[in-house]
Design an enzyme around this catalytic site. Structure first.
Site, PDB file in Angstrom:
ATOM      1  N   ASP A  33      -8.600  24.310-124.098  1.00  0.00           N
ATOM      2  CA  ASP A  33      -8.105  25.610-123.611  1.00  0.00           C
ATOM      3  C   ASP A  33      -6.945  26.123-124.469  1.00  0.00           C
ATOM      4  OD1 ASP A  33      -8.020  27.808-121.935  1.00  0.00           O
ATOM      5  OD2 ASP A  33      -6.650  26.859-120.522  1.00  0.00           O
ATOM      6  N   ASN A  81     -18.328  31.196-118.577  1.00  0.00           N
ATOM      7  CA  ASN A  81     -17.970  31.866-119.835  1.00  0.00           C
ATOM      8  C   ASN A  81     -18.938  32.990-120.210  1.00  0.00           C
ATOM      9  OD1 ASN A  81     -16.616  28.868-121.414  1.00  0.00           O
ATOM     10  ND2 ASN A  81     -15.545  30.520-120.356  1.00  0.00           N
TER      11      ASN A  81
HETATM   12  C1  FPP Z   1     -11.020  28.278-123.753  1.00  0.00           C
HETATM   13  O1  FPP Z   1      -9.946  28.955-124.352  1.00  0.00           O
HETATM   14  C2  FPP Z   1     -11.940  27.840-124.784  1.00  0.00           C
HETATM   15  C3  FPP Z   1     -13.262  28.122-124.813  1.00  0.00           C
HETATM   16  C4  FPP Z   1     -13.938  28.892-123.755  1.00  0.00           C
HETATM   17  C5  FPP Z   1     -14.112  27.690-125.933  1.00  0.00           C
HETATM   18  C6  FPP Z   1     -13.826  26.341-126.484  1.00  0.00           C
HETATM   19  C7  FPP Z   1     -14.623  26.148-127.695  1.00  0.00           C
HETATM   20  C8  FPP Z   1     -14.147  25.646-128.856  1.00  0.00           C
HETATM   21  C9  FPP Z   1     -12.779  25.124-129.009  1.00  0.00           C
HETATM   22  C10 FPP Z   1     -15.006  25.492-130.046  1.00  0.00           C
HETATM   23  C11 FPP Z   1     -16.181  24.658-129.731  1.00  0.00           C
HETATM   24  C12 FPP Z   1     -16.859  24.242-130.904  1.00  0.00           C
HETATM   25  C13 FPP Z   1     -17.949  23.469-130.895  1.00  0.00           C
HETATM   26  C14 FPP Z   1     -18.438  22.987-132.165  1.00  0.00           C
HETATM   27  C15 FPP Z   1     -18.643  23.067-129.679  1.00  0.00           C
HETATM   28  P1  FPP Z   1      -9.661  30.459-123.958  1.00  0.00           P
HETATM   29  O2  FPP Z   1     -10.423  31.331-124.857  1.00  0.00           O
HETATM   30  O3  FPP Z   1      -9.948  30.669-122.501  1.00  0.00           O
HETATM   31  O4  FPP Z   1      -8.120  30.532-124.238  1.00  0.00           O
HETATM   32  P2  FPP Z   1      -7.044  31.409-123.425  1.00  0.00           P
HETATM   33  O5  FPP Z   1      -6.944  30.816-122.055  1.00  0.00           O
HETATM   34  O6  FPP Z   1      -5.801  31.190-124.217  1.00  0.00           O
HETATM   35  O7  FPP Z   1      -7.531  32.839-123.451  1.00  0.00           O
END
Ligand code: FPP
Length: 255
Positions: A33, A81
């Site tokens: 996250d 998501n």
């Molecule tokens: C949450 O952060 C993160 C995600 C929904 C995606 C996580 C995916 C990756 C780190 C890359 C995955 C890669 C592979 C190869 C599987 P957010 O976007 O909700 O962050 P925020 O809370 O700061 O907005």
């Protein structure tokens, strides 16, 4: 980081950490996250945060394999998501295939077995194909089990398991009285994978967000403030130190 732990990592010789006095959790699960916040603070688009998150994922996988962690599970895309803008969803669902294209050879060399948790049917063809190839090409590996939770939601996983149990029961293949916690576990996406010992959620939020709800009944939790794109080896080591200070009693008492 303690000197002992730093020394162990310096060697990378595969020696058991128990010699240094640290217990390595068998299964570490991570909610990756803070990608969006990381990007916003730098004036970058959210996709830049996710891309940097993929580099953090690579660092963490390498560190986990070096440490001898048996099972590493990463929450890459939740069933919730899909509610994000289409552009962001498309970007996120391109990352697994992009990552596997570059990193599968190294993972195979490291004897890593790749698994996917979640319903792959709804994913784009390129994601499904990359996942299928990674599963097949690493199926015989005996090292760390690396699971990507993609289109995963714990509640729908439990509903799916209950449906299977009821189906088996109605077909007369499962006696009602024989249904146990173990029965449910065998119908979850994580069948065959032990429950997580340590669950890490970087980014400072302190919630599970529909991740491994059943499996985390006795997991230890750690919520560091660092955003996922900045996460790396040092943070994983810190997590293990934190874990080693926890007193796991599983509802019992120390006599
Ligand atoms: C949450 O952060 C993160 C995600 C929904 C995606 C996580 C995916 C990756 C780190 C890359 C995955 C890669 C592979 C190869 C599987 P957010 O976007 O909700 O962050 P925020 O809370 O700061 O907005």
């Amino acid at each position: 980081m303690t000197h002992r732990l730093r020394k162990f990592l310096g060697t990378r010789s595969g020696q058991s950490l128990s010699r240094t006095g640290h217990t390595i959790p068998r299964h570490v699960a991570i909610i990756m996250d803070g990608n969006g916040r990381w990007a916003r603070r730098r004036g970058l688009p959210r996709s830049a945060g996710h891309y940097a998150g993929m580099q953090a994922l690579r660092r963490t996988i390498r560190a986990a394999a070096d440490l001898g962690i048996g099972f590493l599970t990463l929450y890459a895309f939740s069933t919730e998501n899909w509610h994000r803008p289409k552009e962001e969803v498309d970007f996120l669902l391109r990352l697994p295939s992009e990552f596997l294209k570059t990193d599968l050879p190294e993972l195979k060399m490291r004897n890593v077995r790749i698994c996917f948790l979640g319903s792959l049917d709804e994913l784009p063809a390129h994601t499904r194909e990359a996942a299928g190839a990674a599963l097949a090409e690493t199926a015989g590996n005996t090292g760390m089990v690396l699971s990507f939770a993609v289109n995963y939601g714990s509640r729908s996983e439990i509903v799916r398991a209950v449906r299977e149990v009821v189906r088996e029961s109605l077909a007369g293949r499962l006696v009602l009285e024989a249904i146990s916690e173990k029965t449910i576990s065998t119908y979850l996406f994580t069948a065959g994978i032990p429950d997580p010992d340590l669950l890490i959620r970087p980014g400072g939020e302190q919630r599970l967000s529909n991740f491994l709800l059943w499996q985390s009944a006795y997991a230890e939790f750690w919520f560091p403030r660092v955003c996922w794109p900045d996460f790396g080896r040092e943070h994983l080591l810190e997590a293990i130190e934190v874990y080693n200070k926890r007193d796991r009693r599983y509802g019992g008492i120390k006599l």
